[in-house]
Scaffold this motif. Structure first.
Motif, short mmCIF file in Angstrom:
data_model
loop_
_atom_site.label_atom_id
_atom_site.label_comp_id
_atom_site.label_asym_id
_atom_site.label_seq_id
_atom_site.Cartn_x
_atom_site.Cartn_y
_atom_site.Cartn_z
N PRO A 69 58.39 35.21 54.52
CA PRO A 69 57.85 34.67 52.91
C PRO A 69 56.03 36.08 53.15
CG PRO A 69 56.55 33.63 54.78
CD PRO A 69 57.40 33.53 55.13
N ARG A 70 55.59 36.39 51.50
CA ARG A 70 54.71 36.88 51.71
C ARG A 70 52.96 36.51 51.94
NH1 ARG A 70 56.39 41.77 50.76
NH2 ARG A 70 58.56 42.15 49.79
N LEU A 71 51.94 37.07 52.07
CA LEU A 71 51.27 36.67 53.09
C LEU A 71 50.05 35.80 51.26
CD1 LEU A 71 49.42 38.81 55.00
CD2 LEU A 71 50.17 36.61 55.56
N SER A 72 49.87 34.54 51.19
CA SER A 72 48.99 33.58 50.41
C SER A 72 47.75 34.69 50.58
CB SER A 72 49.36 32.84 50.37
OG SER A 72 48.23 32.09 51.86
N VAL A 95 38.95 42.12 50.71
CA VAL A 95 40.46 41.81 50.05
C VAL A 95 40.92 42.74 48.15
CG1 VAL A 95 42.26 39.87 48.55
CG2 VAL A 95 40.70 39.55 50.75
N GLN A 96 39.83 41.96 47.65
CA GLN A 96 39.13 42.74 46.43
C GLN A 96 39.99 44.82 46.39
OE1 GLN A 96 39.78 41.72 43.50
NE2 GLN A 96 40.42 43.00 42.36
N LYS A 97 38.65 44.73 47.70
CA LYS A 97 39.00 46.44 47.08
C LYS A 97 40.68 46.97 47.20
CE LYS A 97 35.50 48.05 50.00
NZ LYS A 97 34.68 48.68 50.33
N GLN A 98 41.04 46.50 47.98
CA GLN A 98 43.06 46.47 48.39
C GLN A 98 43.46 46.69 47.25
OE1 GLN A 98 43.02 48.19 51.29
NE2 GLN A 98 40.91 47.42 52.15
N LEU A 99 43.36 45.99 45.96
CA LEU A 99 43.85 45.52 45.30
C LEU A 99 43.10 46.43 43.76
CD1 LEU A 99 43.30 41.46 44.87
CD2 LEU A 99 45.44 43.05 45.85
N THR A 105 49.47 44.42 44.57
CA THR A 105 49.09 43.38 43.53
C THR A 105 48.69 41.67 44.35
OG1 THR A 105 51.22 43.44 43.27
CG2 THR A 105 50.27 44.37 42.44
N LYS A 106 48.71 41.05 42.95
CA LYS A 106 48.47 39.52 44.05
C LYS A 106 49.13 38.72 42.77
CE LYS A 106 44.48 37.33 43.68
NZ LYS A 106 43.05 36.78 43.94
N ASP A 107 50.16 38.27 42.52
CA ASP A 107 50.06 36.93 41.78
C ASP A 107 49.84 36.27 41.27
OD1 ASP A 107 51.91 35.40 41.03
OD2 ASP A 107 54.00 35.93 42.20
N PRO A 108 49.14 36.40 40.31
CA PRO A 108 48.31 34.88 40.07
C PRO A 108 48.87 33.98 39.69
CG PRO A 108 49.14 36.19 37.83
CD PRO A 108 49.73 37.04 38.81
N GLN A 109 50.04 33.73 40.13
CA GLN A 109 50.36 32.45 40.19
C GLN A 109 50.21 31.81 41.51
OE1 GLN A 109 54.74 32.09 38.10
NE2 GLN A 109 53.50 31.89 36.11
N ASN A 110 51.08 31.52 42.00
CA ASN A 110 51.36 31.85 43.72
C ASN A 110 49.74 32.09 44.42
OD1 ASN A 110 52.25 33.74 44.29
ND2 ASN A 110 54.43 33.12 44.10
N LEU A 111 49.41 33.48 44.58
CA LEU A 111 48.56 33.89 45.14
C LEU A 111 48.81 34.92 46.36
CD1 LEU A 111 45.36 31.38 44.47
CD2 LEU A 111 45.94 33.56 43.21
#
Length: 202
Positions: A69-72, A95-99, A105-111
């Protein structure tokens, strides 16, 4: 008769014939790929080699391995903490720097986090170049631990700085000498972007 006998899958009786008349030898059954239902039980009865019984059905199940599973966001922060990376005040910035750099990318729904093609290209390139220290958390964790030692008075600032610069300088020189490997991985993962840069002489 076995599975290829008169009532078997290849015989004239078809599946219905097998249901009524076929015998399955215990020495040839495969529990990992075959589910067998006996007339009186939903599980395989105790058998020893040479025993026979009449199955009511034989079902072949096909399955495939699944990716992890993808990392939350919570899982990622936990892993960073386990490697000594970041503090309560800086972990969100890391974390934000990697984005921001486009590595994930980060899924806004399930983070959950997903690597981008750029992120995959960098990791694949570093691995093929033998520079795992540039993407694995170990080196960063050691440096942050050394910085904490300086802050707590357990290590000398100049000595820690020299060690860090030496480590990064070695990786930088190695990356320069093997840069073509990284270019090739970029072209493999990002053919349009890299192709355009090469076409413009970039």
């Amino acid at each position: 008769g076995g599975m290829n006998g008169g009532g078997g899958m290849n015989g004239g009786g078809g599946m219905n014939g097998m249901r009524n008349t076929s015998h399955l030898n215990a020495s040839t059954s495969s529990a990992s790929t075959t589910t067998i239902s006996s007339p009186s039980s939903s599980s395989v009865p105790p058998l020893k080699e040479g025993d026979q019984f009449i199955p009511s059905a034989i079902l072949l199940k096909k399955s495939a391995t699944q990716p992890p599973p993808r990392l939350s966001e919570k899982d990622l922060i936990t892993k960073m903490e386990s490697h000594g990376i970041g503090t309560d005040a800086t972990v969100a910035e890391h974390v934000q720097k990697q984005l921001d750099r486009g590595y994930a990318t980060k899924d806004p729904q399930n983070l959950t986090f997903w690597p981008t093609r750029l992120g995959e290209a960098l990791i694949s390139g570093y691995r093929k170049m033998g520079l795992d220290g540039l993407w694995l958390p170990d080196l960063r964790g050691k440096i942050e631990d050394a910085i904490r030692s300086v802050a707590e008075g357990r290590a000398d600032k100049e000595g820690v700085l020299r060690q860090a610069l030496r480590a990064f300088n070695e990786d930088f020189r190695a990356a320069q000498s093997r840069s073509q490997v990284l270019v090739e991985e970029m072209a493999r993962f990002l053919p349009r972007q890299v192709g355009g840069m090469v076409g413009r002489g970039g």
